[in-house]
Scaffold this active site. Structure first.
Site, PDB file in Angstrom:
ATOM      1  CG  ASP A  76     102.591 -43.553  52.443  1.00 39.30           C
ATOM      2  OD1 ASP A  76     102.501 -44.105  53.545  1.00 39.30           O
ATOM      3  OD2 ASP A  76     103.149 -44.067  51.471  1.00 39.30           O
ATOM      4  CG  HIS A 131     102.070 -47.910  45.436  1.00 36.98           C
ATOM      5  ND1 HIS A 131     102.413 -49.206  45.140  1.00 36.98           N
ATOM      6  CD2 HIS A 131     102.048 -47.824  46.794  1.00 36.98           C
ATOM      7  CE1 HIS A 131     102.595 -49.871  46.265  1.00 36.98           C
ATOM      8  NE2 HIS A 131     102.380 -49.064  47.280  1.00 36.98           N
TER       9      HIS A 131
END
Length: 427
Positions: free
Chosen positions: A363, A306
């Site tokens: 996700d 991320h």
């Protein structure tokens, strides 16, 4: 006395004020740098640039912390609801029973679409991307509610916020039904926010969809986990568009367009496609991981890492637990989940990924759980947009208190001044 930092540029010394946030985040205020020195800073991707001071969401990427208005995301996911957390994001405090009931009633009041808006869906060609439809119809709402284009008081803002948050799920469900060639289902006045969305997606005139309460809770948690995430690409877009005094409808429609990108809201689709490829090609997880580590192969490990988190994404832990509960409740033996769990285990023990701090993000499991809920892959990013709506609205409202239009600078690298030559004299 304001603490400062000194910047030396040649013979000139410049004092830059130090700004300290409530969580002891520190920043250098360079707002007068160009005026005093003629220099600007350059930061491609804005990874080290604070575009605003905000009271809404706090992230500590090194420690894996996410808080809405001071409340830990783990606590909210366990004890709160999406609508309650939306109120918190927008207004800064958790609502009391009366405020929550009044807020919820606004959603019921505004969930229907005008008949004229419904005709918009028929103008899109078959197989139109749902995000394009969502952005277009959200923008078109401005034509039907001109009284909400200028927001000068809290009552008008509340009305606009409730209309958008309520109607966005109706628009999303309508667009899916229209693309499927199915009868459009109207929202139900007695169903909760997440349950109503599932009703509009899957009910038939002769057979009303009756989801298990745990599935409704799972979708509500997905919405809640996506409700805000500080100054990401789409949120920054909403604030930037809003800084021009563009109305709330136009600003959140721009946010939808930014979220559409595969590097942002489309990442969970990429995760599912990656898992599908591993299964379709009958690859072992270890073989796939070897491909990822081989730079020449050009294979990316989706759902890991991320831009902000250098530790576990706290939302990933929550959604993994929810995913396991949903699949157990539905008695689904999804091979995608088995591949995902094995891939996570291998990556977390591999020094290649450990050194690069590549941990699962939100996700990684959201695509699997949405599959279990029956949500088609093309609607995954739309679900993200529905969840992110209260955050965009809160950020837009906060930005509206500023008097400055966002206007980044650049460092020009093109040709220097040239003389114009008539077309006949050009070689």
């Amino acid at each position: 006395m304001v603490d400062t930092a000194s910047l030396q540029i040649g013979d000139q010394s410049v004092e830059l004020p130090i700004v300290v946030g409530s969580e002891d985040e520190k920043a250098l205020d360079i707002s007068k740098l160009r005026a005093e020195t003629g220099y600007v800073t350059i930061d491609p991707g804005y990874g080290n640039t604070g575009s605003c001071q905000s009271d809404i969401t706090f992230i500590d990427g090194d420690e894996g912390i996410l808080r809405y208005r001071g409340y830990a995301i783990e606590d909210l996911a366990e004890r709160s609801t999406f609508i309650e957390s939306a109120y918190l994001l927008i207004w800064g405090e958790l609502p009391n029973a009366g405020q929550l009931n009044e807020f919820s009633e606004l959603f019921t009041k505004h969930q229907m679409l005008r008949e004229g808006i419904k005709h918009h869906f028929n103008l899109f060609p078959p197989n139109s991307p749902p995000m394009a439809v969502l952005s277009s119809v959200l923008n078109a709402l401005a034509c039907y509610y001109p009284e909400l284009l200028e927001i000068n008081d809290e009552d008008t803002f509340t009305e606009a916020a409730a209309r958008i948050m309520s109607k966005v799920r109706t628009i999303a469900a309508y667009s899916h039904r229209q693309q499927q060639g199915h009868h459009i289902m109207y929202p139900h006045p007695e169903k909760s926010y997440a349950e109503n969305f599932l009703h509009m997606m899957f009910s038939q005139p002769y057979n009303e969809f009756q989801p298990d309460p745990e599935l409704i809770k799972a979708l509500d948690v997905i919405f809640l986990l996506h409700a805000d995430h500080e100054q990401n690409c789409s949120t920054s877009t909403v604030r930037m568009v809003g800084s021009s005094e563009a109305n709330l409808f136009a600003s959140v429609a721009a946010g939808v367009s930014a979220l559409w990108g595969p590097l942002h809201g489309g990442a969970n689709v990429a995760v599912v496609e990656m898992l599908e490829r591993i299964r379709a090609e009958n690859l072992s997880v270890s073989d796939f991981v070897s491909q990822v580590k081989d730079k020449k192969a050009g294979i990316r490990l989706m759902g890991f890492g991320h831009r902000v988190y250098k530790n576990f994404d706290p939302r990933a832990k929550i959604i993994k637990k929810s995913c396991e509960e949903v699949l157990a409740k539905l008695n689904i033996d999804d091979p995608m989940l088995a591949i995902a769990e094995e891939l996570e285990a291998v990556a977390l023990e591999d020094e290649y990924f450990i050194q690069r701090k590549l941990y699962p993000n939100v996700d990684f499991y959201s695509g699997v759980i949405l599959r279990a809920l029956g949500i088609p892959k093309e609607m995954f990013t739309v679900i993200f947009a529905i969840g992110r709506m209260p955050g965009w609205i809160a950020q837009w409202y906060e930005e509206s208190k500023s008097t400055k239009i966002c206007r980044p600078r650049q460092v020009y690298t093109g040709p220097v001044e040239r003389s114009y030559q008539p077309v006949g004299q050009r070689s």
